[in-house]
Design a protein around this motif. Structure first.
Motif, mmCIF file in Angstrom:
data_model
loop_
_atom_site.group_PDB
_atom_site.id
_atom_site.type_symbol
_atom_site.label_atom_id
_atom_site.label_comp_id
_atom_site.label_asym_id
_atom_site.label_seq_id
_atom_site.Cartn_x
_atom_site.Cartn_y
_atom_site.Cartn_z
ATOM 1 N N LYS A 60 43.238 40.758 36.108
ATOM 2 C CA LYS A 60 43.429 42.144 36.283
ATOM 3 C C LYS A 60 44.927 42.461 36.017
ATOM 4 O O LYS A 60 45.814 41.729 36.464
ATOM 5 C CB LYS A 60 43.156 42.537 37.597
ATOM 6 C CG LYS A 60 41.607 42.209 37.902
ATOM 7 C CD LYS A 60 40.483 43.185 37.224
ATOM 8 C CE LYS A 60 39.095 42.894 37.519
ATOM 9 N NZ LYS A 60 38.810 43.288 38.828
ATOM 10 N N THR A 61 45.083 43.670 35.364
ATOM 11 C CA THR A 61 46.444 44.299 35.571
ATOM 12 C C THR A 61 46.928 44.574 36.941
ATOM 13 O O THR A 61 46.166 44.791 38.036
ATOM 14 C CB THR A 61 46.845 45.225 34.721
ATOM 15 O OG1 THR A 61 45.899 46.569 34.866
ATOM 16 C CG2 THR A 61 45.948 45.141 33.297
ATOM 17 N N GLN A 66 48.107 47.634 37.739
ATOM 18 C CA GLN A 66 47.514 49.029 37.848
ATOM 19 C C GLN A 66 46.004 48.823 38.455
ATOM 20 O O GLN A 66 45.825 49.658 39.272
ATOM 21 C CB GLN A 66 47.644 49.699 36.661
ATOM 22 C CG GLN A 66 49.030 50.127 35.979
ATOM 23 C CD GLN A 66 49.736 48.926 35.762
ATOM 24 O OE1 GLN A 66 49.314 47.676 35.364
ATOM 25 N NE2 GLN A 66 51.375 49.077 35.874
ATOM 26 N N GLN A 67 45.401 47.963 37.808
ATOM 27 C CA GLN A 67 43.906 47.645 38.305
ATOM 28 C C GLN A 67 43.892 47.062 40.026
ATOM 29 O O GLN A 67 43.114 47.284 40.546
ATOM 30 C CB GLN A 67 43.199 46.861 37.487
ATOM 31 C CG GLN A 67 42.923 47.386 36.264
ATOM 32 C CD GLN A 67 42.154 46.320 35.292
ATOM 33 O OE1 GLN A 67 42.615 45.104 35.116
ATOM 34 N NE2 GLN A 67 41.275 46.576 34.553
ATOM 35 N N LEU A 68 44.905 46.482 40.207
ATOM 36 C CA LEU A 68 44.829 45.702 41.693
ATOM 37 C C LEU A 68 45.540 46.374 42.682
ATOM 38 O O LEU A 68 45.111 46.458 43.870
ATOM 39 C CB LEU A 68 45.647 44.406 41.607
ATOM 40 C CG LEU A 68 44.953 43.342 40.909
ATOM 41 C CD1 LEU A 68 45.799 42.165 40.416
ATOM 42 C CD2 LEU A 68 43.696 42.784 41.626
#
Length: 241
Positions: free
Chosen positions: A221-222, A224-226
């Protein structure tokens, strides 16, 4: 694709450098997020240490960590006393990891996925020529490499030239997926991921280990996703600082 990351600590220690100002980014304030300023600072440091890694190393865009047991084989001058110290240290780390990942010392290289060698740098020339090519360019206390596949770290090598726990813990931290800490975390109560080394774990350290190795933090995951996941872990006090 398998990627390798190289980390080092010099005998002539250089303080960590950082492009992280420690400031809260626009739009992320305590009033807007419900988080404290301290928690927001933690999130920025977490991003720096687990993604950016440091200005002198190349980080990745996707989250990486181990998803299996970390089995460490102690080689070279590692005696029973050193093994006991290592086992005590990884016992502390195991307490912070809640996603099922565990660390242990194993008695055979064939059982290991992390190979640690304690001894002078010259011993590495034949054992790990690729690592020695970097060691020969300067004076270092320790060096670590790891490889990953599909964002899962699956193998590591560590060389240390002394039996101190600060250098062991620092290099193991790299193999676990942590880069160097920012300047802001390398003063008083410094991080174990500072180049100047630390004898213990700071509040940010324990928080970062608990976060990266939390079951809700998945690989690939990036940031920003995390970030929303990390914010929720902090708001719910699943990760307490």
């Amino acid at each position: 694709m398998i990627r390798k990351f190289l980390f080092l600590v010099g005998l002539i220690l250089v303080s960590c450098s950082s492009d992280d100002t420690g400031e809260v980014p626009d739009g992320d304030t305590p009033e807007q997020t419900g988080l404290t300023e301290f928690q927001l600072e933690f999130i920025e440091e977490y991003h720096y240490v687990t993604f950016n890694l440091s200005p002198t190393s190349f980080g990745g865009n996707l989250n990486e960590k181990w998803s299996e047991e970390v089995k460490i084989f102690l080689d070279g001058g590692a005696d029973a006393s050193y093994q006991e110290s290592v086992e005590n240290q990884i016992s502390t780390l195991n307490d912070y990891m809640t996603d099922g990942t565990t660390l242990e010392v194993v008695n055979a290289l064939s059982e290991a996925n992390v190979h640690l060698y304690l001894g002078p740098a010259v011993d590495i020339e034949n054992l790990w020529p690729d690592m020695f090519s970097f060691l020969s360019q300067g004076s270092f206390q320790g060096y670590a490499l790891y490889s990953s596949s599909s964002s899962n770290i699956n193998f590591g090598r560590i060389w240390v030239n002394n039996d101190g726990m600060p250098i062991f813990t620092h290099e193991l931290g790299h193999v676990l997926g942590f880069g160097h800490a920012s300047d802001a975390r390398c003063g008083q109560n410094s991080s174990f991921m500072c180049s100047s080394l630390s004898n213990g774990f700071s509040t940010f350290d324990t928080g970062m280990i608990k976060t990266l190795y939390h079951p809700d933090i998945t690989v690939g995951k990036t940031f920003q996703q995390l970030r929303p996941v990390i914010e929720e872990l902090l708001l719910s006090e699943s990760i307490a600082l």
